[in-house]
Design a protein around this motif. Structure first.
Motif, PDB file in Angstrom:
ATOM      1  N   PHE A 162      12.338  17.186 -15.822  1.00 55.44           N
ATOM      2  CA  PHE A 162      13.279  16.969 -16.920  1.00 55.44           C
ATOM      3  C   PHE A 162      14.373  18.031 -16.837  1.00 55.44           C
ATOM      4  O   PHE A 162      14.123  19.204 -17.126  1.00 55.44           O
ATOM      5  CB  PHE A 162      12.564  17.088 -18.262  1.00 55.44           C
ATOM      6  N   PHE A 163      15.566  17.629 -16.437  1.00 62.16           N
ATOM      7  CA  PHE A 163      16.663  18.588 -16.320  1.00 62.16           C
ATOM      8  C   PHE A 163      17.433  18.663 -17.634  1.00 62.16           C
ATOM      9  O   PHE A 163      17.542  17.670 -18.367  1.00 62.16           O
ATOM     10  CB  PHE A 163      17.579  18.196 -15.162  1.00 62.16           C
ATOM     11  N   TYR A 164      17.926  19.870 -17.934  1.00 59.43           N
ATOM     12  CA  TYR A 164      18.730  20.069 -19.158  1.00 59.43           C
ATOM     13  C   TYR A 164      19.679  21.234 -18.924  1.00 59.43           C
ATOM     14  O   TYR A 164      19.544  21.982 -17.945  1.00 59.43           O
ATOM     15  CB  TYR A 164      17.818  20.346 -20.353  1.00 59.43           C
ATOM     16  N   ARG A 165      20.626  21.395 -19.834  1.00 58.09           N
ATOM     17  CA  ARG A 165      21.540  22.549 -19.756  1.00 58.09           C
ATOM     18  C   ARG A 165      20.979  23.643 -20.640  1.00 58.09           C
ATOM     19  O   ARG A 165      20.732  23.449 -21.828  1.00 58.09           O
ATOM     20  CB  ARG A 165      22.943  22.158 -20.232  1.00 58.09           C
ATOM     21  N   GLN A 265      24.332   8.212 -11.923  1.00 59.96           N
ATOM     22  CA  GLN A 265      25.426   9.172 -11.753  1.00 59.96           C
ATOM     23  C   GLN A 265      26.149   9.407 -13.071  1.00 59.96           C
ATOM     24  O   GLN A 265      26.515  10.539 -13.396  1.00 59.96           O
ATOM     25  CB  GLN A 265      26.428   8.655 -10.701  1.00 59.96           C
ATOM     26  N   GLU A 266      26.337   8.314 -13.844  1.00 60.04           N
ATOM     27  CA  GLU A 266      27.013   8.495 -15.128  1.00 60.04           C
ATOM     28  C   GLU A 266      26.086   9.124 -16.149  1.00 60.04           C
ATOM     29  O   GLU A 266      26.536   9.825 -17.059  1.00 60.04           O
ATOM     30  CB  GLU A 266      27.561   7.154 -15.635  1.00 60.04           C
ATOM     31  N   ALA A 267      24.780   8.855 -16.000  1.00 60.76           N
ATOM     32  CA  ALA A 267      23.822   9.522 -16.886  1.00 60.76           C
ATOM     33  C   ALA A 267      23.856  11.027 -16.631  1.00 60.76           C
ATOM     34  O   ALA A 267      23.682  11.833 -17.549  1.00 60.76           O
ATOM     35  CB  ALA A 267      22.429   8.969 -16.654  1.00 60.76           C
ATOM     36  N   THR A 268      24.101  11.404 -15.361  1.00 63.33           N
ATOM     37  CA  THR A 268      24.250  12.823 -15.018  1.00 63.33           C
ATOM     38  C   THR A 268      25.448  13.416 -15.754  1.00 63.33           C
ATOM     39  O   THR A 268      25.355  14.483 -16.369  1.00 63.33           O
ATOM     40  CB  THR A 268      24.473  12.971 -13.499  1.00 63.33           C
ATOM     41  N   THR A 269      26.572  12.699 -15.701  1.00 64.19           N
ATOM     42  CA  THR A 269      27.772  13.157 -16.391  1.00 64.19           C
ATOM     43  C   THR A 269      27.499  13.329 -17.880  1.00 64.19           C
ATOM     44  O   THR A 269      27.911  14.323 -18.492  1.00 64.19           O
ATOM     45  CB  THR A 269      28.910  12.140 -16.185  1.00 64.19           C
ATOM     46  N   ALA A 270      26.784  12.350 -18.458  1.00 61.23           N
ATOM     47  CA  ALA A 270      26.487  12.418 -19.895  1.00 61.23           C
ATOM     48  C   ALA A 270      25.645  13.652 -20.205  1.00 61.23           C
ATOM     49  O   ALA A 270      25.893  14.356 -21.202  1.00 61.23           O
ATOM     50  CB  ALA A 270      25.765  11.149 -20.336  1.00 61.23           C
ATOM     51  N   LEU A 271      24.663  13.945 -19.333  1.00 64.43           N
ATOM     52  CA  LEU A 271      23.813  15.119 -19.563  1.00 64.43           C
ATOM     53  C   LEU A 271      24.651  16.403 -19.489  1.00 64.43           C
ATOM     54  O   LEU A 271      24.558  17.268 -20.349  1.00 64.43           O
ATOM     55  CB  LEU A 271      22.702  15.174 -18.506  1.00 64.43           C
ATOM     56  N   LEU A 272      25.483  16.486 -18.454  1.00 65.36           N
ATOM     57  CA  LEU A 272      26.269  17.710 -18.263  1.00 65.36           C
ATOM     58  C   LEU A 272      27.268  17.893 -19.397  1.00 65.36           C
ATOM     59  O   LEU A 272      27.592  19.018 -19.777  1.00 65.36           O
ATOM     60  CB  LEU A 272      26.999  17.663 -16.912  1.00 65.36           C
ATOM     61  N   PHE A 285      20.382  14.578  -8.007  1.00 62.01           N
ATOM     62  CA  PHE A 285      21.435  14.271  -8.980  1.00 62.01           C
ATOM     63  C   PHE A 285      22.472  15.395  -9.006  1.00 62.01           C
ATOM     64  O   PHE A 285      23.628  15.180  -9.330  1.00 62.01           O
ATOM     65  CB  PHE A 285      20.848  14.066 -10.382  1.00 62.01           C
ATOM     66  N   ALA A 286      22.046  16.617  -8.617  1.00 65.20           N
ATOM     67  CA  ALA A 286      22.940  17.764  -8.692  1.00 65.20           C
ATOM     68  C   ALA A 286      24.030  17.727  -7.625  1.00 65.20           C
ATOM     69  O   ALA A 286      25.008  18.470  -7.722  1.00 65.20           O
ATOM     70  CB  ALA A 286      22.140  19.054  -8.582  1.00 65.20           C
ATOM     71  N   LYS A 291      30.146  22.664  -9.449  1.00 63.61           N
ATOM     72  CA  LYS A 291      29.476  23.907  -9.091  1.00 63.61           C
ATOM     73  C   LYS A 291      29.212  24.804 -10.296  1.00 63.61           C
ATOM     74  O   LYS A 291      28.164  25.451 -10.389  1.00 63.61           O
ATOM     75  CB  LYS A 291      30.321  24.670  -8.057  1.00 63.61           C
ATOM     76  N   ASP A 292      30.176  24.865 -11.253  1.00 66.52           N
ATOM     77  CA  ASP A 292      30.010  25.786 -12.380  1.00 66.52           C
ATOM     78  C   ASP A 292      28.881  25.351 -13.305  1.00 66.52           C
ATOM     79  O   ASP A 292      28.340  26.153 -14.054  1.00 66.52           O
ATOM     80  CB  ASP A 292      31.325  25.913 -13.162  1.00 66.52           C
ATOM     81  N   ALA A 293      28.510  24.040 -13.256  1.00 67.66           N
ATOM     82  CA  ALA A 293      27.424  23.573 -14.116  1.00 67.66           C
ATOM     83  C   ALA A 293      26.061  23.904 -13.511  1.00 67.66           C
ATOM     84  O   ALA A 293      25.064  23.992 -14.235  1.00 67.66           O
ATOM     85  CB  ALA A 293      27.544  22.080 -14.344  1.00 67.66           C
ATOM     86  N   LEU A 294      26.010  24.109 -12.173  1.00 70.41           N
ATOM     87  CA  LEU A 294      24.717  24.303 -11.502  1.00 70.41           C
ATOM     88  C   LEU A 294      23.957  25.502 -12.060  1.00 70.41           C
ATOM     89  O   LEU A 294      22.749  25.439 -12.267  1.00 70.41           O
ATOM     90  CB  LEU A 294      24.926  24.473  -9.992  1.00 70.41           C
ATOM     91  N   GLY A 295      24.671  26.599 -12.341  1.00 67.84           N
ATOM     92  CA  GLY A 295      24.016  27.799 -12.845  1.00 67.84           C
ATOM     93  C   GLY A 295      23.426  27.611 -14.230  1.00 67.84           C
ATOM     94  O   GLY A 295      22.528  28.351 -14.636  1.00 67.84           O
ATOM     95  N   ASP A 296      23.949  26.633 -14.960  1.00 69.69           N
ATOM     96  CA  ASP A 296      23.511  26.406 -16.335  1.00 69.69           C
ATOM     97  C   ASP A 296      22.346  25.423 -16.398  1.00 69.69           C
ATOM     98  O   ASP A 296      21.799  25.155 -17.454  1.00 69.69           O
ATOM     99  CB  ASP A 296      24.707  25.871 -17.141  1.00 69.69           C
TER     100      ASP A 296
END
Lengths: 431, 305
Positions: A162-165, A265-272, A285-286, A291-296
């Motif tokens: 389960f990925f999250y920010r 892919q769009e679900a990824t955008t929605a999560l980010l 999915f990453a 790149k700036d979102a990867l650290g979060d």
């Protein structure tokens, strides 16, 4: 018009010449390959062709680098053909059954590889495995066919979770859940804040729903039952399978309602973008994440439902197998030996952007907390599964897509859905 | 009398000379494509019939199972759904594109200022690749996309739904882009037909005091019989082979709700790897197309005779 015509004829002439040239070159190449396969000169002098479906820019560049490194070592020569993965998937049987097949292929460990092995289409690579003594037993088992010989060489694997920010979880004041109860409570909290808790993307990629089925099944019924079910030794209309959907139904109200209309892919955008709370997905999915979102980004393991069931995780393994009809088995095995080396695997991890774990235990993974956490989770797991289609077959996947998307729409009809699923699965197993 | 005597010997020689001059080229023009077609079209088609009697995964040799595949088809709910959807598609897509194309042709037939622009605008979708068309319409249908924004603007937000993911709307949401494209094509066929009608017929009808509706009913429509045959064949064939737009928008989903015979055939063959069963579906599609078109042609010829 009169100016145009000769030009066109000249153009066609060139085309014809080019065509002849190509024919000549290919017959020359195959002559080389077949001379290498001669009984006396099977020492790997011909070029090894490798068909790769790693067509995303970074992965392709990484493979090109590996092949260049191998050629520079002087132990043999190899040439890389990169093919769009959908074309690759449908052409694979044709490649393997043709009279003069390419030598080496990128592929996944699992039932498809075993199926080809049972038809004697795959090269016995036990020789390569002799030098892979430090590879974990789980990967060796995964690469071994029913007759006990190794047919697959793993390159890397990745994990699902389960990925999250992190910043969003902090903002909402929530913590990673450990158990199913905590998970449902987290969903309730997010929902009360107006955030759809669970992101999903079924529009063009309905197979994403299979992750939910896989995980619920291995958490409730355990990995051995899951494997038997996917091998056709258990029934989809079994009460144990229905129990999976009873649990799933508890989480259904928390799914993003828009998720069924767009792809992952769009679900990824929605999560980010913080429009959904979390997303059960593989690390691939990453690739699409900035790149700036990867650290979060962070993830937690699929919550435990029954503590008595040994913990299993989905860890799809990618690697290579070779054609049994290769004209150059020595050269092919030499290339496989290089690809499984610490040097090659570290070079691949460095050049590719994906968050992957090298198969060679001595090779270093990318140095990030996320990768360390993923590796720890897999090391900790009692069992590893691949993914629905890798544990069963590509042919069974559409039956799951139909059943699971229908269930998410019409959970009341679960009994009928499971009966239908069993019927269509039987047809697939029957052929 | 003398004239007839002198002409009779001339005609046979001229005929003989013409056929002798044309034959090598003509024969080549017929035989070469025929040879190519035999290898690439007719032989695979015949093989398809054979495969429909086998069980085959594309790798092992096919095993003969007789009519098992057809028996299974008769009891296959997904196949029945796909058949029903294909009939809906034939009626809606076929019917509406004939009506729409004919209507547009009537409106745009007379030469007026700017009429060329409208004709071109209606024909443009035909030029686009269907995959591009699908991309554009996907953006249109996506959540919070153009369709949803439009509905919200006119106060109909209660109608908003995931158009392509809702089994109630998926089929119709896919028919719309197909229609958008087909109408321009049918319009061009009818425009050509309308141009071919002798204006004297309309003149005469007008002199007899026929209203414009009467002229349409009794002059224009009967004169278009030849075009109708072409349009009908094109529509039936296009309906039965409609695949690309459905595949690129929904892949027959969600859970087979927008499945057509063509998409079911494709997914059975190349996803489930049941090539024998897929061949049986292909044979059914072939028989349906043949039945509809032969039925129409036989009727058309009988009327003419």
């Amino acid at each position: 018009m009169s100016d145009f015509d000769p030009g066109r004829r000249r153009f066609l002439g060139h085309l014809g010449l080019a065509g002849l040239g190509a024919l000549g070159a290919s017959s020359f190449l195959s002559a080389c390959a077949s001379s290498a396969s001669g009984p006396t000169t099977g020492n790997g002098s011909g070029a090894v062709t490798i068909q790769s479906n790693l067509s995303s820019p970074q992965a392709k560049a990484a493979m090109e680098k590996l092949i260049a490194n191998f050629n520079a070592q002087g132990k043999g020569t190899a040439s890389l053909n990169t093919i769009a993965s959908e074309t690759f998937r449908t052409q694979l049987p044709t490649y393997l059954t043709s009279a003069n097949p390419p030598d080496l292929y990128t592929w996944y460990a699992g039932s498809v590889a075993n199926d080809y092995a049972s038809r004697n289409l795959l090269l016995d690579v036990s020789d390569v495995w002799k030098s892979l003594g430090d590879y974990p037993q789980s990967l060796r088992t995964l690469s071994t066919d029913a007759s006990g010989k190794q047919v697959f060489v793993p390159m890397n694997n990745y994990w699902w979770g389960f990925f999250y920010r992190k910043s969003n979880f902090a903002k909402w004041g929530v913590q990673e859940p450990k158990t199913w109860t905590e998970f449902l409570a987290l969903c309730e909290t997010l929902k009360s804040k107006g955030i759809p808790p669970i992101g999903i993307g079924l529009g063009d990629t309905p197979w994403v729903a299979s992750a939910w089925f896989d995980y619920l099944n291995i958490r409730i019924n355990g990995a051995p039952f899951h494997r038997e079910l996917l091998a056709g030794k258990q029934r989809f209309d079994d009460p144990k399978v229905k129990a999976v959907f009873t649990r799933w139904r508890e989480a259904l109200p928390y799914f993003d309602p828009k998720g069924k209309a767009y792809p992952f892919q769009e679900a990824t955008t929605a999560l980010l973008a913080g429009k959904t709370g979390m997303f059960l997905i593989g690390t691939f999915f990453a690739d699409a994440a900035p790149k700036d979102a990867l650290g979060d980004l962070d993830f937690f393991r699929f919550p435990i439902i029954d503590p008595a069931v040994p913990v299993a995780e989905e860890a799809p393994t990618d690697g290579f197998f070779a054609s049994a009809k290769t004209a150059n088995p020595t050269g092919t095995k030499a290339l496989l030996g290089y690809l499984s080396s610490v040097e090659a695997q570290e070079a691949y991890v460095k050049a590719s952007s994906g968050i992957v774990l090298p198969a060679n235990p001595r090779a270093k993974a990318a140095d990030s907390p996320l990768v360390a956490k993923g590796k720890a989770m897999l090391d900790d797991a009692k069992e590893l599964t691949q993914f629905f289609n890798r544990d069963s077959s590509d042919a069974l996947q559409p039956t799951a897509d139909t059943a699971l998307t229908k269930f998410m729409d019409k959970p009341d009809q679960i009994d009928a859905i499971l009966r239908e699923w069993q019927t269509s699965a039987e047809k697939v197993f029957k052929g | 009398m003398t004239a007839t005597i002198s002409t009779t010997p001339v005609t046979p020689t001229r005929r003989r000379r013409r056929s002798a001059r044309l034959s090598p080229l003509l024969v080549a023009f017929v035989l070469v494509p025929f040879a190519v077609e035999s290898v690439w079209v007719f032989w695979p088609a015949l093989q398809g019939f054979w495969f429909s009697l086998t069980r085959w995964d594309g790798m092992s040799p096919p095993t003969f199972v007789g009519v098992d595949n057809y028996v299974e088809l008769a009891g296959d709910a997904t196949f029945r759904g796909a058949l029903l959807n294909t009939v809906i598609w034939l009626v809606l897509f076929g019917g509406l594109s004939v009506l729409g194309g004919f209507g547009m042709a009537l409106v745009l037939q007379r030469e007026r200022r700017g009429v060329g622009f409208y004709r071109a605008a209606l024909f443009t979708p035909v030029v686009f690749s269907l995959v591009v068309t699908a991309l554009v319409w996907r953006v249109f249908y996506q959540p919070d996309g153009v369709a949803d924004t439009l509905l919200r603007a006119v106060g109909l937000e209660q109608l908003i739904r995931p158009w392509l993911a809702d089994p109630q709307t998926a089929l119709y949401a896919v028919i719309l882009p197909a229609l958008w494209r087909q109408i321009g094509y049918v319009m061009v066929l009818y425009l050509a037909g309308l141009k071919a009608i002798d204006p004297a017929l309309h003149e005469a009808a007008r002199m007899d005091g026929a209203s414009s509706w009467q002229r349409l009913r009794h002059v224009t429509i009967p004169q278009l019989r030849g075009v109708n045959a072409v349009v009908l064949s094109v529509i039936v064939i296009d309906s039965l082979r409609s695949f690309d737009i459905v595949w690129s928008l929904t892949k027959g989903g969600p859970y087979h709700s927008s499945e057509l015979l063509s998409t079911y055939m494709y997914s059975t063959a190349f996803q489930s790897l049941r090539l024998g069963y897929a061949s049986a579906i292909a044979v059914v599609i072939f028989v349906l197309a043949l039945a509809v078109i032969l039925g129409y042609l036989v009727r058309a010829f009988r009327e003419e005779a």
